[in-house]
Each structure stands twice: as structure tokens, then as C-alpha cells.
Write a protein that holds these residues in place. Structure first.
Motif, PDB file in Angstrom:
ATOM      1  N   VAL A 180       0.422  -1.033  -0.060  1.00  0.00           N
ATOM      2  CA  VAL A 180      -0.146  -0.106  -0.260  1.00  0.00           C
ATOM      3  C   VAL A 180       0.860   1.516   0.032  1.00  0.00           C
ATOM      4  N   GLU A 181       0.856   2.026  -1.175  1.00  0.00           N
ATOM      5  CA  GLU A 181       1.463   3.793  -1.055  1.00  0.00           C
ATOM      6  C   GLU A 181       0.376   4.363  -0.332  1.00  0.00           C
ATOM      7  N   SER A 182       1.131   5.586  -0.028  1.00  0.00           N
ATOM      8  CA  SER A 182       0.479   6.870   0.227  1.00  0.00           C
ATOM      9  C   SER A 182       1.399   7.445   0.092  1.00  0.00           C
ATOM     10  N   GLY A 183       1.103   9.298   0.351  1.00  0.00           N
ATOM     11  CA  GLY A 183       2.156  10.357   0.040  1.00  0.00           C
ATOM     12  C   GLY A 183       1.798  11.291  -0.635  1.00  0.00           C
ATOM     13  N   GLY A 184       1.548  10.744  -2.245  1.00  0.00           N
ATOM     14  CA  GLY A 184       1.391  11.394  -3.148  1.00  0.00           C
ATOM     15  C   GLY A 184       0.633  12.657  -2.603  1.00  0.00           C
ATOM     16  N   GLY A 185       0.235  13.548  -4.187  1.00  0.00           N
ATOM     17  CA  GLY A 185      -0.385  14.864  -4.280  1.00  0.00           C
ATOM     18  C   GLY A 185       0.247  16.059  -5.537  1.00  0.00           C
ATOM     19  N   LEU A 186       0.467  17.145  -5.218  1.00  0.00           N
ATOM     20  CA  LEU A 186       0.337  18.304  -5.968  1.00  0.00           C
ATOM     21  C   LEU A 186       1.320  18.626  -5.252  1.00  0.00           C
ATOM     22  N   VAL A 187       2.633  19.394  -5.365  1.00  0.00           N
ATOM     23  CA  VAL A 187       3.520  19.961  -5.582  1.00  0.00           C
ATOM     24  C   VAL A 187       3.887  20.724  -6.368  1.00  0.00           C
ATOM     25  N   GLN A 188       4.737  22.152  -5.732  1.00  0.00           N
ATOM     26  CA  GLN A 188       5.542  23.320  -7.291  1.00  0.00           C
ATOM     27  C   GLN A 188       6.165  22.801  -7.283  1.00  0.00           C
ATOM     28  N   PRO A 189       7.367  23.544  -8.209  1.00  0.00           N
ATOM     29  CA  PRO A 189       8.760  22.304  -8.604  1.00  0.00           C
ATOM     30  C   PRO A 189       9.515  23.454  -7.325  1.00  0.00           C
ATOM     31  N   GLY A 190      10.443  21.882  -7.014  1.00  0.00           N
ATOM     32  CA  GLY A 190      11.214  22.130  -5.960  1.00  0.00           C
ATOM     33  C   GLY A 190      10.788  22.187  -4.207  1.00  0.00           C
ATOM     34  N   GLY A 191       9.777  21.683  -4.592  1.00  0.00           N
ATOM     35  CA  GLY A 191       9.394  21.114  -3.418  1.00  0.00           C
ATOM     36  C   GLY A 191       9.401  19.712  -3.123  1.00  0.00           C
ATOM     37  N   SER A 192       8.938  19.009  -1.856  1.00  0.00           N
ATOM     38  CA  SER A 192       9.034  17.953  -1.544  1.00  0.00           C
ATOM     39  C   SER A 192       7.786  17.387  -0.991  1.00  0.00           C
ATOM     40  N   LEU A 193       8.001  15.994  -1.325  1.00  0.00           N
ATOM     41  CA  LEU A 193       7.069  14.797  -0.815  1.00  0.00           C
ATOM     42  C   LEU A 193       7.282  13.550  -0.342  1.00  0.00           C
ATOM     43  N   ARG A 194       7.382  12.708   0.720  1.00  0.00           N
ATOM     44  CA  ARG A 194       7.442  12.029   1.245  1.00  0.00           C
ATOM     45  C   ARG A 194       6.542  10.573   0.999  1.00  0.00           C
ATOM     46  N   GLU A 234       9.108  17.213 -14.642  1.00  0.00           N
ATOM     47  CA  GLU A 234       9.158  15.715 -15.832  1.00  0.00           C
ATOM     48  C   GLU A 234       9.142  14.801 -14.053  1.00  0.00           C
ATOM     49  N   ASP A 235       8.737  14.855 -13.072  1.00  0.00           N
ATOM     50  CA  ASP A 235       9.126  13.780 -12.218  1.00  0.00           C
ATOM     51  C   ASP A 235       7.514  13.011 -11.953  1.00  0.00           C
ATOM     52  N   THR A 236       6.135  13.707 -12.911  1.00  0.00           N
ATOM     53  CA  THR A 236       4.702  13.933 -12.362  1.00  0.00           C
ATOM     54  C   THR A 236       4.314  12.349 -12.553  1.00  0.00           C
ATOM     55  N   ALA A 237       4.076  11.763 -12.492  1.00  0.00           N
ATOM     56  CA  ALA A 237       3.608  10.011 -12.431  1.00  0.00           C
ATOM     57  C   ALA A 237       2.842   9.380 -11.767  1.00  0.00           C
ATOM     58  N   VAL A 238       2.567   8.289 -11.845  1.00  0.00           N
ATOM     59  CA  VAL A 238       2.116   7.489 -10.751  1.00  0.00           C
ATOM     60  C   VAL A 238       3.180   6.340 -10.455  1.00  0.00           C
ATOM     61  N   TYR A 239       3.828   6.672  -9.109  1.00  0.00           N
ATOM     62  CA  TYR A 239       4.349   5.574  -8.317  1.00  0.00           C
ATOM     63  C   TYR A 239       3.865   4.232  -7.368  1.00  0.00           C
ATOM     64  N   TYR A 240       5.135   3.552  -7.658  1.00  0.00           N
ATOM     65  CA  TYR A 240       4.293   2.202  -7.482  1.00  0.00           C
ATOM     66  C   TYR A 240       5.621   1.718  -6.893  1.00  0.00           C
ATOM     67  N   CYS A 241       5.070   1.062  -5.583  1.00  0.00           N
ATOM     68  CA  CYS A 241       5.520   0.090  -4.395  1.00  0.00           C
ATOM     69  C   CYS A 241       5.697  -1.163  -5.314  1.00  0.00           C
ATOM     70  N   ALA A 242       6.996  -1.939  -4.840  1.00  0.00           N
ATOM     71  CA  ALA A 242       7.341  -3.509  -5.734  1.00  0.00           C
ATOM     72  C   ALA A 242       8.572  -3.887  -4.557  1.00  0.00           C
ATOM     73  N   ALA A 243       8.429  -5.236  -4.390  1.00  0.00           N
ATOM     74  CA  ALA A 243       8.816  -6.629  -3.962  1.00  0.00           C
ATOM     75  C   ALA A 243       9.613  -7.308  -3.653  1.00  0.00           C
ATOM     76  N   ILE A 244      10.811  -7.823  -3.961  1.00  0.00           N
ATOM     77  CA  ILE A 244      10.939  -9.706  -4.398  1.00  0.00           C
ATOM     78  C   ILE A 244      11.552 -10.033  -3.120  1.00  0.00           C
ATOM     79  N   ARG A 245      10.858 -11.344  -2.192  1.00  0.00           N
ATOM     80  CA  ARG A 245      11.519 -11.685  -1.180  1.00  0.00           C
ATOM     81  C   ARG A 245      12.939 -12.258  -1.566  1.00  0.00           C
ATOM     82  N   GLY A 246      13.382 -11.840  -0.577  1.00  0.00           N
ATOM     83  CA  GLY A 246      15.043 -11.808  -0.774  1.00  0.00           C
ATOM     84  C   GLY A 246      16.045 -10.716  -0.540  1.00  0.00           C
ATOM     85  N   TYR A 247      17.144 -11.089  -1.293  1.00  0.00           N
ATOM     86  CA  TYR A 247      17.773  -9.816  -1.008  1.00  0.00           C
ATOM     87  C   TYR A 247      17.991  -8.465  -2.355  1.00  0.00           C
ATOM     88  N   GLY A 248      18.518  -9.431  -3.158  1.00  0.00           N
ATOM     89  CA  GLY A 248      18.808  -7.992  -4.407  1.00  0.00           C
ATOM     90  C   GLY A 248      17.699  -7.156  -4.673  1.00  0.00           C
TER      91      GLY A 248
END
Length: 124
Positions: A5-19, A89-103
Motif C-alpha cells: 500500500v502506497e501513500s503520500g502522493g499529491g500536488l506539489v510545486q516545482p522545487g518542493g518535496s514529498l515523502r 518531469e517527476d510527475t507520474a504514478v509511483y508504485y511500490c514493488a517487492a522481491i522476497r530475498g536480498y537483491g
């Protein structure tokens, strides 16, 4: 089935920050390599960053290196993507993805589990 489950997206001005945050209720992400991908309509999904399960080696796409930071909070069982100095150009849908293991493997098919995505829009 691991649900991310991802969260924290939104609208931000250039130069701004999101987590952005990635959580997996019922799963201990300490044992997974976890990556952030992003996708714009009509373009291929791009891996932005990844953190290995142990000891937490990180990697970044050239386009975000120096601006984004991936991290783990073990106590909160959460993976974060801190995004600074955001550009349109950072505008996009951001997805979290995982692999069981180290790499943090490069091929997208190596990632077994995916979240639903969170929209990040950088605009003035």
C-alpha cells in the motif's frame, strides 16, 4: 499474497518535496528488497530506486540521484521515498514493488508484489 500500500502522493510545486510511504500489512518487509517505480501514460514503467533487504544497499535512477532518498523504518515496517527538488518531469504514478530475498534485480518481472500506485503531480 503480499499486499503493498502506497501513500503520500499529491500536488506539489516545482522545487518542493514529498515523502511516499510503502507498507505491507501482515508482512515483514525486512526480508524483502523493495523498489519504487514510476509510470507516465504511454511510457514504460521506470525503476526509480531500490533498497536491498540486508544490509540495505540502495540504488537510484540517474534521473533522481541526489534528489530522492529511499529508506527503511524497521519499527514501522515501512519503506519511504523522500523526494526533494521535484521537477515537472517527476510527475507520474509511483508504485511500490517487492522481491522476497536480498537483491534489487533489474528486470521488472523479478518483482513479485506490487501496490496500487499513488499519483505525484509537480506543477506550478
Amino acid at each position: 499474497q503480499v499486499q503493498l500500500v502506497e501513500s503520500g502522493g499529491g500536488l506539489v510545486q516545482p522545487g518542493g518535496s514529498l515523502r511516499l510511504s510503502c507498507k505491507a500489512p501482515g508482512t515483514t518487509l525486512d526480508y524483502y528488497a523493495v523498489a519504487w517505480f514510476r509510470q507516465v501514460s504511454g511510457k514504460e514503467r521506470e525503476r526509480v530506486s531500490c533498497i536491498s533487504s540486508h544490509p540495505g544497499k540502495t540504488s537510484y535512477a540517474d534521473s533522481v540521484r541526489g534528489r530522492f532518498t529511499i529508506s527503511r523504518d524497521i519499527a514501522q515496517n515501512t519503506i519511504y521515498l523522500q523526494m526533494n527538488s521535484l521537477k515537472p518531469e517527476d510527475t507520474a504514478v509511483y508504485y511500490c514493488a517487492a522481491i522476497r530475498g536480498y537483491g534489487c534485480y533489474d528486470p521488472i518481472y523479478e518483482y513479485d508484489y506490487w501496490g496500487q500506485g499513488t499519483q505525484v503531480t509537480v506543477s506550478s
